[in-house]
Design a protein around this motif. Sequence first.
Motif, PDB file in Angstrom:
ATOM      1  N   LEU A  58       0.812  -1.212   0.000  1.00  0.00           N
ATOM      2  CA  LEU A  58       0.000   0.000   0.000  1.00  0.00           C
ATOM      3  C   LEU A  58       0.848   1.265   0.000  1.00  0.00           C
ATOM      4  CD1 LEU A  58      -2.925  -1.016   2.370  1.00  0.00           C
ATOM      5  CD2 LEU A  58      -2.955  -0.797  -0.119  1.00  0.00           C
ATOM      6  N   MET A  59       2.001   1.237   0.684  1.00  0.00           N
ATOM      7  CA  MET A  59       2.905   2.394   0.639  1.00  0.00           C
ATOM      8  C   MET A  59       3.401   2.626  -0.780  1.00  0.00           C
ATOM      9  SD  MET A  59       5.355   2.655   4.008  1.00  0.00           S
ATOM     10  CE  MET A  59       6.374   1.322   3.539  1.00  0.00           C
ATOM     11  N   LEU A  60       3.795   1.561  -1.445  1.00  0.00           N
ATOM     12  CA  LEU A  60       4.293   1.680  -2.809  1.00  0.00           C
ATOM     13  C   LEU A  60       3.188   2.112  -3.764  1.00  0.00           C
ATOM     14  CD1 LEU A  60       6.893   1.333  -4.334  1.00  0.00           C
ATOM     15  CD2 LEU A  60       6.324  -1.043  -4.677  1.00  0.00           C
ATOM     16  N   TYR A  61       2.010   1.566  -3.602  1.00  0.00           N
ATOM     17  CA  TYR A  61       0.876   1.938  -4.442  1.00  0.00           C
ATOM     18  C   TYR A  61       0.489   3.402  -4.209  1.00  0.00           C
ATOM     19  CZ  TYR A  61      -3.725   1.769  -6.600  1.00  0.00           C
ATOM     20  OH  TYR A  61      -4.803   2.020  -7.396  1.00  0.00           O
ATOM     21  N   GLY A  62       0.468   3.834  -2.964  1.00  0.00           N
ATOM     22  CA  GLY A  62       0.142   5.214  -2.643  1.00  0.00           C
ATOM     23  C   GLY A  62       1.170   6.180  -3.191  1.00  0.00           C
ATOM     24  N   TYR A  63       2.440   5.814  -3.102  1.00  0.00           N
ATOM     25  CA  TYR A  63       3.484   6.663  -3.665  1.00  0.00           C
ATOM     26  C   TYR A  63       3.313   6.796  -5.168  1.00  0.00           C
ATOM     27  CZ  TYR A  63       7.969   8.118  -5.461  1.00  0.00           C
ATOM     28  OH  TYR A  63       8.955   8.775  -6.156  1.00  0.00           O
ATOM     29  N   LEU A  91      11.312  -5.582  -0.152  1.00  0.00           N
ATOM     30  CA  LEU A  91      12.197  -4.559   0.397  1.00  0.00           C
ATOM     31  C   LEU A  91      11.441  -3.652   1.355  1.00  0.00           C
ATOM     32  CD1 LEU A  91      15.183  -3.511   0.014  1.00  0.00           C
ATOM     33  CD2 LEU A  91      14.153  -1.781  -1.442  1.00  0.00           C
ATOM     34  N   LEU A  92      10.227  -3.254   0.980  1.00  0.00           N
ATOM     35  CA  LEU A  92       9.431  -2.412   1.867  1.00  0.00           C
ATOM     36  C   LEU A  92       8.919  -3.191   3.076  1.00  0.00           C
ATOM     37  CD1 LEU A  92       7.429  -0.207  -0.627  1.00  0.00           C
ATOM     38  CD2 LEU A  92       9.337   0.426   0.819  1.00  0.00           C
ATOM     39  N   THR A  93       8.690  -4.477   2.912  1.00  0.00           N
ATOM     40  CA  THR A  93       8.269  -5.293   4.055  1.00  0.00           C
ATOM     41  C   THR A  93       9.379  -5.368   5.090  1.00  0.00           C
ATOM     42  OG1 THR A  93       6.842  -6.616   2.637  1.00  0.00           O
ATOM     43  CG2 THR A  93       7.470  -7.579   4.732  1.00  0.00           C
ATOM     44  N   ILE A  94      10.597  -5.509   4.636  1.00  0.00           N
ATOM     45  CA  ILE A  94      11.721  -5.637   5.565  1.00  0.00           C
ATOM     46  C   ILE A  94      12.099  -4.293   6.175  1.00  0.00           C
ATOM     47  CG2 ILE A  94      14.174  -6.213   5.711  1.00  0.00           C
ATOM     48  CD1 ILE A  94      13.627  -8.335   3.546  1.00  0.00           C
ATOM     49  N   PHE A  95      12.219  -3.245   5.345  1.00  0.00           N
ATOM     50  CA  PHE A  95      12.756  -1.972   5.820  1.00  0.00           C
ATOM     51  C   PHE A  95      11.711  -0.908   6.113  1.00  0.00           C
ATOM     52  CE2 PHE A  95      16.345  -3.754   3.362  1.00  0.00           C
ATOM     53  CZ  PHE A  95      17.220  -3.909   4.407  1.00  0.00           C
ATOM     54  N   GLY A  96      10.507  -1.059   5.612  1.00  0.00           N
ATOM     55  CA  GLY A  96       9.450  -0.094   5.888  1.00  0.00           C
ATOM     56  C   GLY A  96       9.656   1.219   5.151  1.00  0.00           C
ATOM     57  N   PHE A  97       9.318   2.321   5.817  1.00  0.00           N
ATOM     58  CA  PHE A  97       9.393   3.643   5.201  1.00  0.00           C
ATOM     59  C   PHE A  97      10.804   4.025   4.757  1.00  0.00           C
ATOM     60  CE2 PHE A  97       9.362   8.314   5.283  1.00  0.00           C
ATOM     61  CZ  PHE A  97       8.376   8.524   4.321  1.00  0.00           C
ATOM     62  N   GLY A 125      12.964   2.109   3.530  1.00  0.00           N
ATOM     63  CA  GLY A 125      13.140   1.391   2.272  1.00  0.00           C
ATOM     64  C   GLY A 125      12.507   2.133   1.115  1.00  0.00           C
ATOM     65  N   LEU A 126      11.360   2.767   1.359  1.00  0.00           N
ATOM     66  CA  LEU A 126      10.714   3.558   0.317  1.00  0.00           C
ATOM     67  C   LEU A 126      11.573   4.767  -0.046  1.00  0.00           C
ATOM     68  CD1 LEU A 126       8.238   4.033  -1.479  1.00  0.00           C
ATOM     69  CD2 LEU A 126       7.238   5.332   0.406  1.00  0.00           C
ATOM     70  N   ILE A 127      12.153   5.410   0.948  1.00  0.00           N
ATOM     71  CA  ILE A 127      13.037   6.548   0.705  1.00  0.00           C
ATOM     72  C   ILE A 127      14.238   6.114  -0.146  1.00  0.00           C
ATOM     73  CG2 ILE A 127      14.508   8.287   1.792  1.00  0.00           C
ATOM     74  CD1 ILE A 127      11.522   8.758   2.195  1.00  0.00           C
ATOM     75  N   VAL A 128      14.817   4.965   0.168  1.00  0.00           N
ATOM     76  CA  VAL A 128      15.957   4.464  -0.597  1.00  0.00           C
ATOM     77  C   VAL A 128      15.543   4.165  -2.036  1.00  0.00           C
ATOM     78  CG1 VAL A 128      17.539   2.500  -0.824  1.00  0.00           C
ATOM     79  CG2 VAL A 128      17.220   3.585   1.389  1.00  0.00           C
ATOM     80  N   LEU A 129      14.373   3.569  -2.232  1.00  0.00           N
ATOM     81  CA  LEU A 129      13.892   3.295  -3.584  1.00  0.00           C
ATOM     82  C   LEU A 129      13.696   4.587  -4.373  1.00  0.00           C
ATOM     83  CD1 LEU A 129      11.326   0.419  -3.028  1.00  0.00           C
ATOM     84  CD2 LEU A 129      13.489   0.286  -4.225  1.00  0.00           C
ATOM     85  N   ILE A 130      13.176   5.612  -3.710  1.00  0.00           N
ATOM     86  CA  ILE A 130      12.984   6.903  -4.380  1.00  0.00           C
ATOM     87  C   ILE A 130      14.332   7.502  -4.768  1.00  0.00           C
ATOM     88  CG2 ILE A 130      12.189   9.272  -4.057  1.00  0.00           C
ATOM     89  CD1 ILE A 130      10.003   8.074  -2.194  1.00  0.00           C
TER      90      ILE A 130
END
Length: 61
Positions: A17-22, A41-47, A49-54
Amino acid sequence: MLNKLTNILKRLIVGFLMLYGYNILVPAAAIIPINIITVILLTIFGFPGLIVLIIIKVLIY
């Protein structure tokens, strides 16, 4: 055991849902694809991880 499984399932859903919302909120040039690697990646690292992906998406592509 069941408690651990439900916790992992919750984190998977929240990561998706974080990835979809982003992806809904950003312009088309910065969309991160939703696949099993990014969701795990987001399951393991959370928010963070999203910052790193961005950051990777902006710097590499």
